[in-house]
Write an enzyme that holds these catalytic residues in place. Structure first.
Site, PDB file in Angstrom:
ATOM      1  N   ARG A   1      10.105  -1.017   6.274  1.00  0.00           N
ATOM      2  CA  ARG A   1       8.696  -0.725   6.510  1.00  0.00           C
ATOM      3  C   ARG A   1       8.623   0.456   7.456  1.00  0.00           C
ATOM      4  O   ARG A   1       9.332   0.490   8.456  1.00  0.00           O
ATOM      5  CB  ARG A   1       7.985  -1.906   7.135  1.00  0.00           C
TER       6      ARG A   1
ATOM      7  N   ARG B   1      11.736  -7.403   7.623  1.00  0.00           N
ATOM      8  CA  ARG B   1      11.870  -6.027   7.144  1.00  0.00           C
ATOM      9  C   ARG B   1      12.440  -5.157   8.266  1.00  0.00           C
ATOM     10  O   ARG B   1      12.163  -5.388   9.441  1.00  0.00           O
ATOM     11  CB  ARG B   1      10.513  -5.469   6.717  1.00  0.00           C
TER      12      ARG B   1
ATOM     13  N   ASP C   1       0.242   2.046   8.833  1.00  0.00           N
ATOM     14  CA  ASP C   1      -0.211   0.879   8.097  1.00  0.00           C
ATOM     15  C   ASP C   1      -1.003   1.411   6.913  1.00  0.00           C
ATOM     16  O   ASP C   1      -2.011   2.099   7.091  1.00  0.00           O
ATOM     17  CB  ASP C   1      -1.074  -0.026   8.978  1.00  0.00           C
TER      18      ASP C   1
ATOM     19  N   GLU D   1      -3.448  -2.378   1.685  1.00  0.00           N
ATOM     20  CA  GLU D   1      -2.787  -3.382   0.854  1.00  0.00           C
ATOM     21  C   GLU D   1      -3.028  -3.020  -0.615  1.00  0.00           C
ATOM     22  O   GLU D   1      -4.023  -2.380  -0.949  1.00  0.00           O
ATOM     23  CB  GLU D   1      -3.367  -4.768   1.144  1.00  0.00           C
TER      24      GLU D   1
END
Length: 166
Positions: free
Chosen positions: A46, A88, A51, A54
């Site tokens: 990641r 992750r 961010d 989604e």
């Protein structure tokens, strides 16, 4: 046995921390997560400082496609840091000598994750993307729903606050 494997993988990760490793991306999971292979091992990675929306969120698929296009067929360099709560590996990645996180932020495909990153350069990339109405910012700052809110909203609130500008 799982604890031993976790400890060994953590030690291996720590031995590569803060040194760039050549890697190959084998799968894109979403706009900020991918599977990469380096040192003959596969890791779910990641990007540490961003961010992305989604996949089920407005602009999530576009973010996924942007990451796919940027790294397609290219070798990358990865600097691994630590693991997150989901196991992750948190990384910085470089493509053609450029930081992957800054490319995604600047093109409007991700947020600078200022909760975990305080880098002025990434903050500036996001400000530039907002001013240029790039990517997910095309309808202005008030029309976007950050993924950290989207993940916590129930369905009615997602419909109310996270539908974008359509």
């Amino acid at each position: 046995m799982k604890q031993i494997i976790f400890i060994l993988s953590t030690l291996l990760l720590m031995s590569t921390a803060y040194s760039q490793q050549p890697a190959r991306i084998t799968r894109i999971k979403d706009g900020d997560t991918f599977v990469a292979v380096w040192k003959h091992r596969s890791y779910t990675c990641r990007l540490a400082s961003i961010d992305a929306p989604e996949l089920s969120q407005t602009y999530g698929y576009e973010s996924y496609q942007a990451l796919s296009k940027i790294v397609a067929g290219k070798k990358i360099l990865i600097t691994a840091h630590t693991r997150d709560l989901y196991g992750r590996v948190l990384v910085n990645a470089y493509v053609d000598g450029k930081r992957l996180d800054s490319l995604l932020i600047r093109k409007g495909y991700a947020w600078h994750y200022s909760t975990y990153s305080h880098e002025a350069m990434l903050k500036q990339c996001m400000q530039d993307a907002i001013l240029d109405k790039a990517g997910l910012w095309h309808c202005g700052k008030d029309s976007v729903c950050p993924p950290w809110l989207f993940r916590n909203y129930n369905y009615p609130n997602k419909q109310k606050y996270c539908m974008g500008c359509n």
